[in-house]
Design a protein around this motif. Sequence first.
Motif, PDB file in Angstrom:
ATOM      1  N   LYS A 182       0.839  -1.189   0.000  1.00 28.99           N
ATOM      2  CA  LYS A 182       0.000   0.000   0.000  1.00 28.99           C
ATOM      3  C   LYS A 182       0.880   1.247   0.000  1.00 28.99           C
ATOM      4  CE  LYS A 182      -3.534   2.270   2.658  1.00 28.99           C
ATOM      5  NZ  LYS A 182      -3.900   2.433   4.054  1.00 28.99           N
ATOM      6  N   ILE A 183       0.674   2.083  -0.978  1.00 29.26           N
ATOM      7  CA  ILE A 183       1.404   3.348  -1.045  1.00 29.26           C
ATOM      8  C   ILE A 183       0.414   4.452  -0.711  1.00 29.26           C
ATOM      9  CG2 ILE A 183       2.789   4.860  -2.495  1.00 29.26           C
ATOM     10  CD1 ILE A 183       3.093   2.435  -4.414  1.00 29.26           C
ATOM     11  N   SER A 184       0.766   5.279   0.261  1.00 33.69           N
ATOM     12  CA  SER A 184      -0.119   6.418   0.499  1.00 33.69           C
ATOM     13  C   SER A 184       0.647   7.715   0.317  1.00 33.69           C
ATOM     14  CB  SER A 184      -0.764   6.350   1.873  1.00 33.69           C
ATOM     15  OG  SER A 184       0.066   5.701   2.790  1.00 33.69           O
ATOM     16  N   VAL A 185       0.048   8.622  -0.383  1.00 39.27           N
ATOM     17  CA  VAL A 185       0.657   9.929  -0.631  1.00 39.27           C
ATOM     18  C   VAL A 185      -0.137  10.965   0.157  1.00 39.27           C
ATOM     19  CG1 VAL A 185       1.381  11.562  -2.384  1.00 39.27           C
ATOM     20  CG2 VAL A 185       1.226   9.151  -2.959  1.00 39.27           C
ATOM     21  N   VAL A 226       2.010  10.851 -10.404  1.00 38.50           N
ATOM     22  CA  VAL A 226       2.733  10.400 -11.589  1.00 38.50           C
ATOM     23  C   VAL A 226       4.124   9.906 -11.197  1.00 38.50           C
ATOM     24  CG1 VAL A 226       3.727  11.164 -13.777  1.00 38.50           C
ATOM     25  CG2 VAL A 226       1.423  11.827 -13.185  1.00 38.50           C
ATOM     26  N   ASP A 227       4.756  10.581 -10.216  1.00 36.44           N
ATOM     27  CA  ASP A 227       6.059  10.130  -9.720  1.00 36.44           C
ATOM     28  C   ASP A 227       5.968   8.716  -9.171  1.00 36.44           C
ATOM     29  OD1 ASP A 227       7.242  12.444 -10.381  1.00 36.44           O
ATOM     30  OD2 ASP A 227       7.276  13.292  -8.359  1.00 36.44           O
ATOM     31  N   VAL A 228       4.918   8.478  -8.373  1.00 35.25           N
ATOM     32  CA  VAL A 228       4.733   7.153  -7.787  1.00 35.25           C
ATOM     33  C   VAL A 228       4.536   6.118  -8.894  1.00 35.25           C
ATOM     34  CG1 VAL A 228       3.213   5.746  -6.353  1.00 35.25           C
ATOM     35  CG2 VAL A 228       3.816   8.034  -5.617  1.00 35.25           C
ATOM     36  N   GLN A 254      14.084  15.088  -5.316  1.00 35.41           N
ATOM     37  CA  GLN A 254      12.817  14.854  -4.610  1.00 35.41           C
ATOM     38  C   GLN A 254      11.831  14.071  -5.459  1.00 35.41           C
ATOM     39  OE1 GLN A 254      10.553  18.295  -3.594  1.00 35.41           O
ATOM     40  NE2 GLN A 254      10.192  18.900  -5.697  1.00 35.41           N
ATOM     41  N   ARG A 255      12.045  14.100  -6.775  1.00 34.02           N
ATOM     42  CA  ARG A 255      11.140  13.376  -7.661  1.00 34.02           C
ATOM     43  C   ARG A 255      11.442  11.887  -7.687  1.00 34.02           C
ATOM     44  NH1 ARG A 255       9.598  15.774 -12.206  1.00 34.02           N
ATOM     45  NH2 ARG A 255       8.807  13.715 -12.618  1.00 34.02           N
ATOM     46  N   LYS A 256      12.709  11.558  -7.499  1.00 33.20           N
ATOM     47  CA  LYS A 256      13.085  10.139  -7.558  1.00 33.20           C
ATOM     48  C   LYS A 256      12.750   9.486  -6.230  1.00 33.20           C
ATOM     49  CE  LYS A 256      16.740  10.108 -10.855  1.00 33.20           C
ATOM     50  NZ  LYS A 256      17.979  10.828 -10.762  1.00 33.20           N
ATOM     51  N   MET A 257      12.076   8.358  -6.277  1.00 37.77           N
ATOM     52  CA  MET A 257      11.707   7.680  -5.041  1.00 37.77           C
ATOM     53  C   MET A 257      12.454   6.363  -4.970  1.00 37.77           C
ATOM     54  SD  MET A 257       7.691   8.393  -5.018  1.00 37.77           S
ATOM     55  CE  MET A 257       7.042  10.022  -4.878  1.00 37.77           C
ATOM     56  N   ALA A 317       5.615   6.327 -11.931  1.00 43.75           N
ATOM     57  CA  ALA A 317       6.899   6.136 -12.600  1.00 43.75           C
ATOM     58  C   ALA A 317       7.759   5.155 -11.809  1.00 43.75           C
ATOM     59  CB  ALA A 317       7.615   7.470 -12.757  1.00 43.75           C
ATOM     60  N   ALA A 318       7.685   5.275 -10.453  1.00 43.31           N
ATOM     61  CA  ALA A 318       8.433   4.341  -9.602  1.00 43.31           C
ATOM     62  C   ALA A 318       7.909   2.931  -9.791  1.00 43.31           C
ATOM     63  CB  ALA A 318       8.318   4.772  -8.141  1.00 43.31           C
ATOM     64  N   LEU A 319       6.599   2.796  -9.908  1.00 39.25           N
ATOM     65  CA  LEU A 319       5.996   1.489 -10.144  1.00 39.25           C
ATOM     66  C   LEU A 319       6.482   0.893 -11.463  1.00 39.25           C
ATOM     67  CD1 LEU A 319       2.366   2.271  -9.053  1.00 39.25           C
ATOM     68  CD2 LEU A 319       3.653   0.333  -8.216  1.00 39.25           C
ATOM     69  N   ALA A 320       6.480   1.737 -12.493  1.00 37.97           N
ATOM     70  CA  ALA A 320       6.923   1.271 -13.805  1.00 37.97           C
ATOM     71  C   ALA A 320       8.393   0.870 -13.757  1.00 37.97           C
ATOM     72  CB  ALA A 320       6.700   2.353 -14.855  1.00 37.97           C
ATOM     73  N   GLU A 321       9.166   1.595 -12.951  1.00 40.26           N
ATOM     74  CA  GLU A 321      10.588   1.291 -12.829  1.00 40.26           C
ATOM     75  C   GLU A 321      10.798  -0.065 -12.154  1.00 40.26           C
ATOM     76  OE1 GLU A 321      14.265   3.710 -10.983  1.00 40.26           O
ATOM     77  OE2 GLU A 321      12.621   4.923 -11.766  1.00 40.26           O
ATOM     78  N   ALA A 322       9.906  -0.384 -11.204  1.00 40.42           N
ATOM     79  CA  ALA A 322       9.996  -1.662 -10.519  1.00 40.42           C
ATOM     80  C   ALA A 322       9.308  -2.775 -11.307  1.00 40.42           C
ATOM     81  CB  ALA A 322       9.386  -1.551  -9.135  1.00 40.42           C
ATOM     82  N   ASP A 323       8.883  -2.450 -12.527  1.00 37.27           N
ATOM     83  CA  ASP A 323       8.280  -3.448 -13.409  1.00 37.27           C
ATOM     84  C   ASP A 323       6.910  -3.932 -12.911  1.00 37.27           C
ATOM     85  OD1 ASP A 323       8.469  -4.604 -15.835  1.00 37.27           O
ATOM     86  OD2 ASP A 323       9.378  -6.455 -15.126  1.00 37.27           O
TER      87      ASP A 323
END
Lengths: 170, 174
Positions: A66-69, A148-150, A108-111, A152-158
């Motif tokens: 669970k990711i909460s922003v 969108v940052d989150v 700050q954008r990179k998680m 992008a992080a998801l896409a990075e983790a495949d």
Amino acid sequence: MARHKQLQTEEQGDPEMNISSLIDCVFLLLIYFIVATSLVSEKKLDISIPATEGQASSKPPLDPGKISVRGDGTTFWNNDLQVSEPYDASLADAKKTDPAAAAAYSAQRKMEQLVEQLKLLKDQATAIDTNPVVMLEGSPRTAHQRIVDVMAALAEADIHSVGLSTAVEE
Amino acid sequence: MSKKKLNTKEEVSADINLSPMIDCCFLLLIFFVVNATQITVSKDPSVGMPSAVSCTELKDAKGCIVVNVFADVENMKGNALNKFTATYPAGTYWGVAEAGGKSIGYTSSQTQELTDFISKQKDLFKNQQKIEESKIRLYLRGDQNAPWERSATAIRCAAAAGVNNIVFGTLPSK
């Protein structure tokens, strides 16, 4: 007399269309479309949001992540682990003139921490041959960019699928 | 004597054959026209697109229902602000373009209208353009400073209209 007449018909029988204006038009169109296609630089994020209906009734084999922003852009993983700093939108404007602000903005954008956690989850899921389930809960006040940052992080983790839910309170 | 004069006249009129060049130009033209059938109508310049590191090319814009999500007026400036105030009434959250290219804005209380627009657009794609239902997607062009609430509401409206495929529009970040 006869010779003169023959010459005239020969000249008339060779009609030529003036195509230079046509070429002008074609070139204009060509240039327009070349410019138009090079301007199209919008991309998309490779994330799908599964339909809310028709949920599986059985318990998923793996606990969903669970990711909460929060409203200020701080991101939490499973509600307890803070994986990112707050998001400062003013840096986005300052980055054009100030290189230090640009560095801070991209930092700050990179998680990285979030990507790490997501990769862990992905590995666990692959080990038991299933797909990772991630829920994204965004505060109504957080900036669209943060979500969108989150993603992008998801896409990075495949991970290419995420469930959305909107938090009611902070 | 008169015969010689005629001969010179014929030699002077030298013409380049332009037809192969026109052929080439037309081929190029067709190539670029086909390539340009991307979303061009509903790209609202008032939306400051978010950027993402890992984004991919939007290959097929067919079946994309474009919804622009705007930020508050305070976050806009320059050209974007002028365009926004000229096109939409104050307090507009979502902007869409109709088939004729006319922009319509929806305010926070007009979620039902937005849902209606999306389902109308969906029917149009399905019945007139014969696009498969699985290919009909919501293309969400959210402003980077827009509160997430607005994007989430747009997604909810799309879900209510039966569109469950969401595509987030982004710009590649350097």
